[in-house]
Design a protein around this motif. Structure first.
Motif, PDB file in Angstrom:
ATOM      1  N   PRO A  58       0.837  -1.211   0.000  1.00 32.53           N
ATOM      2  CA  PRO A  58       0.000   0.000   0.000  1.00 32.53           C
ATOM      3  C   PRO A  58       0.871   1.260   0.000  1.00 32.53           C
ATOM      4  CG  PRO A  58       0.215  -0.816   2.230  1.00 32.53           C
ATOM      5  CD  PRO A  58       1.041  -1.734   1.360  1.00 32.53           C
ATOM      6  N   LYS A  59       0.225   2.416  -0.115  1.00 30.30           N
ATOM      7  CA  LYS A  59       0.918   3.703  -0.038  1.00 30.30           C
ATOM      8  C   LYS A  59       1.017   4.126   1.436  1.00 30.30           C
ATOM      9  CE  LYS A  59       0.881   4.051  -4.564  1.00 30.30           C
ATOM     10  NZ  LYS A  59       0.003   2.960  -4.958  1.00 30.30           N
ATOM     11  N   SER A  60       1.896   5.075   1.695  1.00 24.67           N
ATOM     12  CA  SER A  60       2.097   5.528   3.072  1.00 24.67           C
ATOM     13  C   SER A  60       1.408   6.862   3.369  1.00 24.67           C
ATOM     14  CB  SER A  60       3.589   5.629   3.383  1.00 24.67           C
ATOM     15  OG  SER A  60       4.259   6.376   2.386  1.00 24.67           O
ATOM     16  N   ILE A  61       0.948   7.571   2.320  1.00 23.23           N
ATOM     17  CA  ILE A  61       0.192   8.828   2.513  1.00 23.23           C
ATOM     18  C   ILE A  61      -1.001   8.821   1.564  1.00 23.23           C
ATOM     19  CG2 ILE A  61       2.216  10.182   3.235  1.00 23.23           C
ATOM     20  CD1 ILE A  61       2.256  11.382   0.361  1.00 23.23           C
ATOM     21  N   PRO A  62      -2.052   9.620   1.860  1.00 26.69           N
ATOM     22  CA  PRO A  62      -3.175   9.723   0.911  1.00 26.69           C
ATOM     23  C   PRO A  62      -2.651  10.118  -0.477  1.00 26.69           C
ATOM     24  CG  PRO A  62      -3.763  10.731   3.001  1.00 26.69           C
ATOM     25  CD  PRO A  62      -2.301  10.395   3.092  1.00 26.69           C
ATOM     26  N   TRP A  63      -3.029   9.363  -1.498  1.00 27.48           N
ATOM     27  CA  TRP A  63      -2.314   9.420  -2.770  1.00 27.48           C
ATOM     28  C   TRP A  63      -3.265   9.202  -3.939  1.00 27.48           C
ATOM     29  CZ3 TRP A  63       2.368  11.071  -3.781  1.00 27.48           C
ATOM     30  CH2 TRP A  63       3.089  10.621  -4.885  1.00 27.48           C
TER      31      TRP A  63
END
Length: 481
Positions: A286-291
Motif C-alpha cells: 500500500p501507499k504511506s500517505i493519501p495518494w
C-alpha cells in the motif's frame, strides 16, 4: 531524474493533445475542491478548538494551492513537515528549474500535488494522519454492493471447493485440471484488472448506476475484447512451474492501486492464489500517505475488513445525503451476510498466519518513475527479487513503470520498463486499464485503428482512446530469465 529514460520525452502539462493538459486544468482543481469540502464536513460539529483552528488553516492552504494551480504559478518547495522525502522532492523541483503548473512533466507534478496536499496535514497535530479521501473510498465501495455480493458468493464457492478436494468441477485428468485452473486464474486476474474501473480520481461525474455498469460478470465478459495485450497465460505458466517444482516458499507481490472495490478484488485474487496453491504468501504494497485520491493506505485494509466483519451493519447504515433524498437501506439476505462474513474470516486467518502481508514503503509515493528503483531503493529491489511474480496494479503504476514517456506504441514492454525489465531479477506483470496517454507493446497499426474509432482521438494528435478506462493491457516481463 538522471535514472529516468531519455529515449522518449515525458508527457507534459503543456501538451494540449495529452491528458496531462486536461488533468492540470480540469481534474486537479475539482479534486482539491472536493478535499476542501471533505475537511468542512469533518469540522462540522467539532467542539475541539485546536481541531477547528487547524481545520480552518488546512482549508486556506488547500485553497491557496488551488489558486496557484489555476493561475499557473510556480511550484513551490514542500515545507519541512518532518517526513524523510521532503529533500528529494525539493531537490528535484530545483533541478527542474522551478517550473509552473501548466508547463511541467506530468508524472512529477501529479506526485508533487498529492505530496503537497499531504504536507498541509503533516504540519498539524490533530489532522496529521487524516485521510481526506477516506469518506469517498468507503462510499464508492458501498455503491459497489451488487458486484461485491456476486464476487463474495463466487469466491466462497471456489475456495470451499479448493480446500475440500483441491480440484475443480468438470476437471478429471491432470491436463483438464490444469486447463480449468488456468481459466480460473485468468478470470480472477481479469476481475482484478477491471476493478479499477472505479478509480476515484476519474469519477468526477459518474452516478451510482454508472458505477454498477462498470462491475459484475457481464461487464467483464463484454470487456474482454478490449484487452489489447494479454500475457496472463505467461504469468500462469510461471506460477505453475514453481508449484510443480515443489518450491516451499512461493511468494506473489501486488503493488496496490485503489482502495474500496478495487482493494476488495485484489484480496479476492490474493485469497484465491493462496487457496489454490499458486502462492504460499501474497505481499500487498500500500501507499504511506493519501495518494491519487483513492490509493490504498494500511488503514483502508482495516476499514474494508471491518465492513466485512459486520456487513449488515455496514450496508444498513446510510449517509445523511441518502436519508434526505428519501432512500432507505436494503438489508442483506442471510446468504449474502454469511458470504461476506466468510470473506472476513478467510482473509483475517490468512493475515494472522502470515499468508497475507501488508508492506508499505515510501518509495511508492516518491516523485519519480520505477526506472529509479535499482539506484534509489536497492533494499526494496532485493526484496522484490524474492517474489515469483510482482503484479503492478492500475494506471499510475504503469506510468511509473514506463517512465510516463511518449514511447512509440509498438515499443516492446520489456524495453519501455528499462531497469525493471530483462536482467532485473524481477518478474513484472502489469494489470492496467488505460487512463493516460502512455501505452507500449501494441501490434503495428493498433493505435491508429483505435484512434480512428469514435472518441479515439482521430486526426487531432491526441490518444483519447487511452484516457477512458475502456481499454486495457496486461503485460509481462520475465526479469529472471
Amino acid at each position: 531524474m538522471e535514472y529516468d529514460t531519455f529515449a522518449a520525452s515525458q508527457y507534459n502539462t503543456s501538451d494540449a493533445t495529452s491528458f496531462a493538459h486536461t488533468s492540470a486544468r480540469e481534474r486537479w482543481p475539482i479534486i482539491i475542491t472536493q478535499g476542501i469540502d471533505d475537511v468542512h464536513r469533518s469540522l462540522h460539529g467539532s467542539k475541539d478548538e485546536e481541531v477547528i483552528s487547524e481545520g480552518k488553516w488546512i482549508v486556506s492552504e488547500l485553497a491557496r494551492l488551488k489558486y496557484e494551480l489555476q493561475h499557473d504559478r510556480e511550484l513551490t518547495p514542500i515545507p519541512d513537515d518532518g517526513e524523510s522525502d521532503v529533500d528529494a522532492y525539493n531537490k528535484e523541483l530545483a533541478a527542474r528549474g522551478n517550473p509552473k503548473w501548466h508547463d511541467v512533466p506530468w508524472l512529477y507534478s501529479e506526485c508533487y500535488l498529492y505530496r503537497r496536499i499531504s504536507s498541509v496535514f503533516k504540519q498539524t497535530k490533530k489532522w496529521r494522519s487524516y485521510d481526506l479521501f477516506a469518506r469517498q473510498k468507503m462510499s464508492t465501495f458501498k455503491s459497489s454492493r451488487p458486484a461485491v455480493l456476486e464476487l463474495a458468493a463466487r469466491y466462497r464457492e471456489i475456495v470451499t471447493e479448493l480446500e475440500s478436494k483441491h480440484t475443480l468441477k468438470g476437471a478429471e485428468t491432470p491436463e483438464q485440471l490444469e486447463e480449468a485452473e488456468k481459466i480460473l486464474f485468468i478470470e480472477m486476474c481479469e476481475i482484478c484488472l477491471w476493478g479499477n474501473a472505479t478509480d476515484l480520481s476519474l469519477l468526477t461525474n459518474l452516478s451510482y448506476e454508472d458505477i454498477q455498469k462498470l462491475q459484475g460478470s457481464e461487464a467483464r465478459k463484454a470487456s474482454e475484447k478490449n484487452i489489447l495485450v494479454n500475457d496472463l497465460s505467461k504469468a500462469f505458466s510461471i506460477l505453475t512451474a514453481a508449484q510443480k517444482a515443489g518450491k516451499k516458499e512461493r511468494r506473489v507481490d501486488i503493488v496496490l492501486d485503489n482502495a474500496g472495490f478495487e482493494l476488495f478484488v485484489d484480496l479476492i485474487l490474493a485469497g484465491y492464489l493462496v487457496a489454490s496453491g499458486l502462492a504460499t504468501t501474497v505481499v500487498l504494497h500500500p501507499k504511506s500517505i493519501p495518494w491519487f485520491v483513492s490509493d490504498v493506505l494500511p488503514a483502508d485494509f482495516i476499514a474494508l475488513l471491518s465492513a466485512l466483519a459486520a456487513p449488515q451493519n455496514f450496508y444498513g447504515t446510510i449517509s445523511e445525503e441518502d436519508k434526505s433524498a428519501g432512500k432507505q437501506a436494503t438489508p442483506l439476505s442471510d446468504t449474502e451476510d454469511a458470504n461476506l462474513q466468510f470473506l472476513f474470516q478467510n482473509w483475517s486467518q490468512m493475515h494472522a498466519e502470515g499468508q497475507l502481508v501488508l508492506r508499505p514503503n515510501d518509495f511508492w509515493t516518491a516523485a519519480g518513475s520505477y526506472w529509479r528503483l535499482p539506484k534509489s531503493e536497492p533494499d526494496l529491489l532485493n526484496d522484490l527479487k524474492e517474489s515469483e511474480l510482482v503484479i503492478f496494479k492500475g494506471d499510475l503504476n504503469y506510468r511509473k513503470l514506463t517512465a510516463d514517456a511518449a514511447w512509440t506504441p509498438t515499443t516492446p514492454f520489456t524495453e519501455a520498463i528499462g531497469p525493471m525489465g530483462p536482467g532485473s531479477g524481477i518478474r513484472v506483470l502489469a494489470l492496467r486499464t488505460c487512463k493516460a496517454d502512455v501505452v507500449v507493446g501494441l501490434a503495428e497499426g493498433e493505435d491508429e485503428r483505435i484512434k480512428a474509432l469514435p472518441g479515439g482521438g482521430g486526426d487531432g494528435g491526441a490518444r483519447k482512446w487511452a484516457w477512458s478506462g475502456k481499454w486495457a493491457v496486461v503485460q509481462f516481463s520475465d526479469g529472471k530469465a
